[in-house]
Design an enzyme around this catalytic site. Structure first.
Site: not given
Ligand SMILES: *Cc1c(COP(=O)(O)O)cnc(C)c1O
Length: 422
Positions: A144, A239, A267
């Site tokens: 994701y 990511d 995060k």
């Molecule tokens: C949480 C997450 C996102 C999105 O971040 P948001 O702050 O919710 O927009 C993108 N990539 C990864 C791997 C994530 O865990």
């Protein structure tokens, strides 16, 4: 368990927000029942609107590596907000957070702060396209990357496919630029690079895929992705919105010692406030405006209050033994739970409870969708026993520095008991 207040608040919320929430997974659709409205948190514990107390393993989906309302973070926020909440002009706090990150991370030389993980990833993709002057991107089923258009694309049928959208409202034209491969499959990636030679701008992967279960990849696979990108002059994007500052200060790049071209953060980086970031070499980052021609901007980017929270939190993470302590807590938790048919996968302070007999899970297709019925039962048994997890069996749990021996012992007991009922 009293639920009247949460239920009443949810009824009201449904009149204001689609599905009653401002982010879909909060709605409890996957586990059923009413979402708990949280009133407050302290350390490893949260209290809902009805006064029920829980040990929290969701930790706001990962950001709260120090637990709730850590005094150092709270003090930093208070002291900063007293001086004004936003200026839309540079502040020293941006330099300080950047210095803390860059001087302790050999994988990136420059960074840009944004306000969410989605924004970080969206910008990183644009940067990769701008830098390589290519349009296609390659992503993996089971990762994701936030909710931007190019990334809400899931696998079609076949090994190497242009995807299908996983949301309405995404033009076909975007989907045609996104290739989706299964995780842990070198052949698929090779085939994609053969088929789209000189067209792929980047591979994007969660190097520690933790948004669809916990699908740990082998270092050799990540190194393979590195090598094929180098060969084809595509960029490799890690990511690390979850894994950054979670699996050690340098995230998965440091853990596996594989160097991506661009890293995205979110995060943990904001200490519980909205911050995202992307970083790369000075050369790649020089493509970003105003230095280069890849445009990206933000009214609240580098917001001083958020920067202060990030500095306070990351300063704690930098302390000696911080990550070792966290890891010990999770291995302790795991060692106290042994139930046939259930596995707890973990890395560092991330864990995932899976109803399976498999020793390894590395691809999305290996997750048995039927097992989610068991999770649904487990979830409510755990709530009754004062344990709060993210409300979906595809979500991982997080242990924070605030979780005590006692918390973990209780959690292990409650998890073992609840598994028997699921
Ligand atoms: C949480 C997450 C996102 C999105 O971040 P948001 O702050 O919710 O927009 C993108 N990539 C990864 C791997 C994530 O865990």
């Amino acid at each position: 368990m009293k639920k009247q207040k949460s239920e009443a608040l949810f009824e009201k919320a449904k009149t204001y927000f689609p599905g009653g929430v401002n982010s879909p997974v909060r709605a409890f659709r996957s586990v059923g029942g009413t979402p708990l409205f949280i009133d407050r948190g302290k350390g490893s514990h949260i209290w809902d609107a009805d006064g029920n107390e829980y040990i929290d393993f969701c930790c706001s989906w990962g950001p709260l590596i120090l637990g709730h309302a850590n005094p150092k973070v709270v003090d930093a926020i208070k002291a900063t907000v007293e001086k004004g909440s936003s200026f839309g002009a540079p502040t020293e706090l941006e330099n300080k957070l950047a210095e803390l990150i860059l001087s302790n991370n050999e994988f990136i030389e420059k960074i840009r702060f944004v306000s969410s993980g989605t924004e970080a990833v969206m910008s990183a993709i644009r940067l990769a396209r701008g830098f390589t002057k290519r349009n296609k991107i390659l992503k993996f089923e089971g990762c994701y990357h936030g909710h931007s258009d190019s990334l809400l694309v899931k696998a079609g049928s076949g090994l190497v496919t242009l995807g299908n959208t996983s949301s309405a409202g995404i033009p076909e034209a975007f989907v045609n630029e996104t290739i989706v491969c299964p995780l842990n499959n070198k052949e698929a990636v090779k085939e994609a690079f053969a088929k789209f030679r000189n067209e792929i701008s980047c591979i994007i992967i969660e190097p520690i895929p933790a948004n669809n279960g916990l699908l740990l990849q082998d270092k050799s696979y990540l190194q393979f992705l590195r090598d094929i990108c180098t060969e084809d002059k595509a960029l490799l994007i890690f990511d690390e919105v979850i894994s950054g500052f979670r699996i050690g200060f340098t995230g998965a790049a440091g853990y596996y010692n594989v160097k991506p071209d661009i890293i995205t953060y979110g995060k943990i980086i904001g200490g519980g406030l909205p911050v995202g970031a992307y970083g790369a070499s000075a050369e790649i980052m020089s493509k970003i405006s105003p230095e280069g021609d890849v445009y990206q901007a933000g009214t609240l980017s580098g917001n001083p209050v958020a920067m202060a929270a990030g500095i306070a939190q990351l300063t704690e993470c930098m302390k000696k033994g911080f990550y070792e302590e966290l890891e010990k807590k999770v291995s302790g938790l795991k060692s106290q739970i042994s139930s046939p048919g259930v596995k707890i996968f973990s890395i560092g302070s991330i864990f995932w409870i899976a109803f399976t007999d498999r020793e390894k899970m590395q691809r999305a297709e290996e997750i048995d969708t039927n097992s989610m019925k068991c999770f649904r039962k487990l979830y409510h048994e755990l709530l009754e026993r004062g344990i709060y997890l993210g409300p979906s069996g595809y979500e991982v749990g997080f242990v924070s520095a605030a979780h005590t021996e006692q918390d973990l012992k209780k959690a292990a007991e409650m998890i073992s008991e609840s598994i028997k009922k699921a």
